[in-house]
Design an enzyme around this catalytic site. Sequence first.
Site, PDB file in Angstrom:
ATOM      1  N   LYS A   1       0.737  -1.433   0.046  1.00 58.73           N
ATOM      2  CA  LYS A   1       0.018   0.046  -0.093  1.00 58.73           C
ATOM      3  C   LYS A   1       0.860   1.227   0.075  1.00 58.73           C
ATOM      4  O   LYS A   1       0.707   2.125  -0.583  1.00 58.73           O
ATOM      5  CB  LYS A   1      -1.003  -0.013   1.402  1.00 58.73           C
ATOM      6  CG  LYS A   1      -1.376   1.479   1.433  1.00 58.73           C
ATOM      7  CD  LYS A   1      -2.580   1.267   2.755  1.00 58.73           C
ATOM      8  CE  LYS A   1      -1.908   1.479   4.158  1.00 58.73           C
ATOM      9  NZ  LYS A   1      -1.408   3.139   4.369  1.00 58.73           N
ATOM     10  N   ASN A   2       1.957   1.325   0.771  1.00 59.85           N
ATOM     11  CA  ASN A   2       2.596   2.571   0.883  1.00 59.85           C
ATOM     12  C   ASN A   2       3.652   2.825  -0.126  1.00 59.85           C
ATOM     13  O   ASN A   2       4.136   3.985  -0.214  1.00 59.85           O
ATOM     14  CB  ASN A   2       3.161   2.439   2.459  1.00 59.85           C
ATOM     15  CG  ASN A   2       2.371   2.712   3.620  1.00 59.85           C
ATOM     16  OD1 ASN A   2       1.193   2.982   3.475  1.00 59.85           O
ATOM     17  ND2 ASN A   2       2.959   2.600   4.907  1.00 59.85           N
TER      18      ASN A   2
ATOM     19  N   CYS B   1      -5.320  13.076  13.307  1.00 61.99           N
ATOM     20  CA  CYS B   1      -5.930  11.552  12.986  1.00 61.99           C
ATOM     21  C   CYS B   1      -6.029  10.856  14.205  1.00 61.99           C
ATOM     22  O   CYS B   1      -5.156  11.352  15.086  1.00 61.99           O
ATOM     23  CB  CYS B   1      -5.236  11.056  11.608  1.00 61.99           C
ATOM     24  SG  CYS B   1      -3.416  10.304  12.078  1.00 61.99           S
TER      25      CYS B   1
ATOM     26  N   ASP C   1       4.246   0.638  12.316  1.00 61.17           N
ATOM     27  CA  ASP C   1       3.184  -0.176  11.689  1.00 61.17           C
ATOM     28  C   ASP C   1       3.112  -1.617  12.010  1.00 61.17           C
ATOM     29  O   ASP C   1       2.086  -2.259  11.414  1.00 61.17           O
ATOM     30  CB  ASP C   1       3.292   0.106  10.052  1.00 61.17           C
ATOM     31  CG  ASP C   1       2.866   1.479   9.642  1.00 61.17           C
ATOM     32  OD1 ASP C   1       2.512   2.224  10.437  1.00 61.17           O
ATOM     33  OD2 ASP C   1       2.994   1.723   8.286  1.00 61.17           O
TER      34      ASP C   1
ATOM     35  N   ARG D   1      -8.588  -0.433   4.654  1.00 59.00           N
ATOM     36  CA  ARG D   1      -7.836   0.416   4.028  1.00 59.00           C
ATOM     37  C   ARG D   1      -6.500  -0.021   3.648  1.00 59.00           C
ATOM     38  O   ARG D   1      -5.893   0.488   2.812  1.00 59.00           O
ATOM     39  CB  ARG D   1      -7.475   1.517   5.135  1.00 59.00           C
ATOM     40  CG  ARG D   1      -8.752   2.655   5.204  1.00 59.00           C
ATOM     41  CD  ARG D   1      -8.451   3.749   6.297  1.00 59.00           C
ATOM     42  NE  ARG D   1      -7.119   4.082   5.581  1.00 59.00           N
ATOM     43  CZ  ARG D   1      -5.986   4.772   6.571  1.00 59.00           C
ATOM     44  NH1 ARG D   1      -6.472   4.913   7.806  1.00 59.00           N
ATOM     45  NH2 ARG D   1      -4.842   5.208   6.071  1.00 59.00           N
TER      46      ARG D   1
ATOM     47  N   ARG E   1       0.519  14.475  13.539  1.00 57.77           N
ATOM     48  CA  ARG E   1       0.862  14.348  12.205  1.00 57.77           C
ATOM     49  C   ARG E   1       0.969  15.639  11.271  1.00 57.77           C
ATOM     50  O   ARG E   1       0.267  15.628  10.171  1.00 57.77           O
ATOM     51  CB  ARG E   1       0.283  13.243  11.468  1.00 57.77           C
ATOM     52  CG  ARG E   1       0.342  12.029  12.363  1.00 57.77           C
ATOM     53  CD  ARG E   1      -0.499  10.898  11.593  1.00 57.77           C
ATOM     54  NE  ARG E   1       0.271  10.197  10.524  1.00 57.77           N
ATOM     55  CZ  ARG E   1      -0.134   9.081   9.947  1.00 57.77           C
ATOM     56  NH1 ARG E   1      -1.526   8.639   9.944  1.00 57.77           N
ATOM     57  NH2 ARG E   1       0.664   8.427   8.981  1.00 57.77           N
TER      58      ARG E   1
ATOM     59  N   VAL F   1       2.434  18.540   8.422  1.00 57.21           N
ATOM     60  CA  VAL F   1       3.086  18.269   7.143  1.00 57.21           C
ATOM     61  C   VAL F   1       4.111  19.450   6.832  1.00 57.21           C
ATOM     62  O   VAL F   1       4.457  20.030   5.839  1.00 57.21           O
ATOM     63  CB  VAL F   1       1.862  18.459   6.011  1.00 57.21           C
ATOM     64  CG1 VAL F   1       1.285  16.968   6.066  1.00 57.21           C
ATOM     65  CG2 VAL F   1       1.200  19.565   5.868  1.00 57.21           C
ATOM     66  N   ASP F   2       4.463  20.035   7.960  1.00 55.22           N
ATOM     67  CA  ASP F   2       5.348  21.283   8.066  1.00 55.22           C
ATOM     68  C   ASP F   2       6.689  21.068   7.213  1.00 55.22           C
ATOM     69  O   ASP F   2       7.401  21.966   6.696  1.00 55.22           O
ATOM     70  CB  ASP F   2       5.804  21.853   9.594  1.00 55.22           C
ATOM     71  CG  ASP F   2       6.400  20.735  10.260  1.00 55.22           C
ATOM     72  OD1 ASP F   2       5.798  19.701  10.341  1.00 55.22           O
ATOM     73  OD2 ASP F   2       7.521  21.029  10.791  1.00 55.22           O
TER      74      ASP F   2
HETATM   75  C1  UD1 Z   1       4.206   6.993   6.554  1.00 57.59           C
HETATM   76  C2  UD1 Z   1       3.421   5.743   6.288  1.00 57.59           C
HETATM   77  C3  UD1 Z   1       2.554   5.158   7.720  1.00 57.59           C
HETATM   78  C4  UD1 Z   1       3.668   4.927   8.627  1.00 57.59           C
HETATM   79  C5  UD1 Z   1       4.718   6.129   8.768  1.00 57.59           C
HETATM   80  C6  UD1 Z   1       5.812   5.811   9.660  1.00 57.59           C
HETATM   81  C7  UD1 Z   1       2.429   6.052   3.890  1.00 57.59           C
HETATM   82  C8  UD1 Z   1       1.432   6.313   3.141  1.00 57.59           C
HETATM   83  N1  UD1 Z   1       2.221   5.919   5.398  1.00 57.59           N
HETATM   84  O1  UD1 Z   1       3.201   7.866   7.069  1.00 57.59           O
HETATM   85  O2  UD1 Z   1       2.161   3.946   7.194  1.00 57.59           O
HETATM   86  O3  UD1 Z   1       3.094   4.740  10.007  1.00 57.59           O
HETATM   87  O4  UD1 Z   1       5.280   6.528   7.594  1.00 57.59           O
HETATM   88  O5  UD1 Z   1       6.733   4.865   9.375  1.00 57.59           O
HETATM   89  O6  UD1 Z   1       3.610   5.791   3.625  1.00 57.59           O
HETATM   90  N2  UD1 Z   1       6.010  14.659  10.873  1.00 57.59           N
HETATM   91  C9  UD1 Z   1       6.054  16.148  11.016  1.00 57.59           C
HETATM   92  N3  UD1 Z   1       6.028  17.018  10.106  1.00 57.59           N
HETATM   93  C10 UD1 Z   1       5.925  16.477   8.800  1.00 57.59           C
HETATM   94  C11 UD1 Z   1       6.085  15.300   8.527  1.00 57.59           C
HETATM   95  C12 UD1 Z   1       5.781  14.048   9.499  1.00 57.59           C
HETATM   96  O7  UD1 Z   1       6.209  16.481  12.371  1.00 57.59           O
HETATM   97  O8  UD1 Z   1       6.051  17.490   8.116  1.00 57.59           O
HETATM   98  C13 UD1 Z   1       6.026  13.797  11.802  1.00 57.59           C
HETATM   99  C14 UD1 Z   1       4.735  12.823  12.198  1.00 57.59           C
HETATM  100  O9  UD1 Z   1       3.790  13.632  13.081  1.00 57.59           O
HETATM  101  C15 UD1 Z   1       5.439  11.587  12.660  1.00 57.59           C
HETATM  102  C16 UD1 Z   1       6.813  11.494  12.278  1.00 57.59           C
HETATM  103  O10 UD1 Z   1       7.091  12.831  11.849  1.00 57.59           O
HETATM  104  O11 UD1 Z   1       5.411  11.984  14.246  1.00 57.59           O
HETATM  105  C17 UD1 Z   1       6.660  10.467  11.071  1.00 57.59           C
HETATM  106  O12 UD1 Z   1       5.882  10.811  10.228  1.00 57.59           O
HETATM  107  P1  UD1 Z   1       6.139  10.224   8.658  1.00 57.59           P
HETATM  108  O13 UD1 Z   1       7.132   9.506   8.473  1.00 57.59           O
HETATM  109  O14 UD1 Z   1       5.750  11.570   7.954  1.00 57.59           O
HETATM  110  O15 UD1 Z   1       4.664   9.525   8.492  1.00 57.59           O
HETATM  111  P2  UD1 Z   1       3.988   9.525   7.091  1.00 57.59           P
HETATM  112  O16 UD1 Z   1       4.758   9.469   5.810  1.00 57.59           O
HETATM  113  O17 UD1 Z   1       2.412  10.277   7.301  1.00 57.59           O
END
Ligand code: UD1
Length: 417
Positions: A22-23, A117, A305, A397, A122, A124-125
């Site tokens: 999926k990812n 969520c 995960d 999902r 989480r 996206v900064d």
């Molecule tokens: C991806 C995976 C998800 C997995 C996660 C961690 C996909 C579609 N999803 O999620 O299944 O659980 O990696 O292995 O691939 N963060 C920030 N700022 C940002 C981005 C992230 O603070 O801009 C933080 C998040 O809140 C979290 C950590 O960084 O605490 C890691 O998140 P991230 O690796 O971005 O997870 P996803 O990519 O959303």
Amino acid sequence: MDKLVIEGGVRLEGEVAISGAKNAALPILCASLLTRDPLTVENVPHLRDVTTMLNLLGQMGVAISVDEKLGVELKSAEIRQAVAPYELVKTMRASVLTLGPLLARCGEARVSLPGGCAIGLRPVDQHIKGLQAMGATISIEQGDMIARAGRLKGARICTDLVTVTGTENLMMAATLADGVTTIENAAREPEVVDLANCLIAMGARIDGAGTDVIRIEGVERLHGARHRVMPDRIETGTFLAAAAATRGDVRLEHTRPDILESVLDKLRECGAHIETGADWIHLKMNGHLNAANARTAPYPAFPTDMQAQFMALNTVAAGTSLITETIFENRFMHVQELVRLGADIEFEGNTAVVKGVPHLEGAIVMATDLRASAGLVLGGLIAQGRTTIERVYHLDRGYERIEEKLSRLGAKIDRVR
Ligand code: UD1
């Protein structure tokens, strides 16, 4: 709303085929936005998140069809609207993966902010910071990110933390930028490598995917390609944990042992006997199931995960284990439900202290997020008697036909509508 009903206590035995990841599939589908030519993606898993992504891309104007070899063909000849609306983003956070490709291809994008969520804040900064470094202006209006840029410019980006989708978004955006981009502190997850391989097949120039520094030399345009999605390492790990937890004997096909070594090591520590080949894994539990500690961290460490499933396994292991979650702040929602099945679990900060008990007993439990649900399925498979898991839509999902695959291994599991 669908429920899963499991009559537990059955030893899992047999063979099962693992689906595409999926990812990896989600970012690769988004990569189709980067070219006018068709991108054909094979081994796409049939999952609700994939359907959501195809709907989102379809709304943007991507023509989607399935070819004779069951490859999903995506053709983004023209992008009608570079918009990812809240209705879709709120159901699937990975929709944010359209931001980088849209901006690189169209010079503009409107993508809703994901918001909170179940498993944490989480933000996206880091996605935003990276795109700004490449010359984009991004403002927030009515809960949407409004991004604009001429041709993006290559930049040196060092992310504050390791982010998987952040790395993927920036890598996709950089493929069409003017000049060289380096992403430092990049995620090393195998799914990042799979996306990079697809982009390279489309004509991108990328080095270092799979390490923490990725170098991308932007090109004027990308072209069509055909790519096969890698196997799902989390589905693989989930079936292995289920096999170990039920003292089973299971062989998984169409997978890869090299992408989940940390999980295989932990299962061995628990007492599993594991053999592997290039594309298969065979797990057999002979003796005792021993408790083993785990600490989640970015790849190649133990994946967040797999945390819920590994905890479920430990609930009936001999001894006490410490399961520490370092990635997400609220990813212990399965704990109270496992306790309803008779597990002995307490918290110390971000660590769960799991004391193994002789057996679990069936109960009604509620799924709260995707991987927590998988942990509860394991709980149900272990428990004596009947376990009913409510709100299984979370499971749909990310797991393809999970009840069918588990039934093939002998589990007594039914979906009730
Ligand atoms: C991806 C995976 C998800 C997995 C996660 C961690 C996909 C579609 N999803 O999620 O299944 O659980 O990696 O292995 O691939 N963060 C920030 N700022 C940002 C981005 C992230 O603070 O801009 C933080 C998040 O809140 C979290 C950590 O960084 O605490 C890691 O998140 P991230 O690796 O971005 O997870 P996803 O990519 O959303």
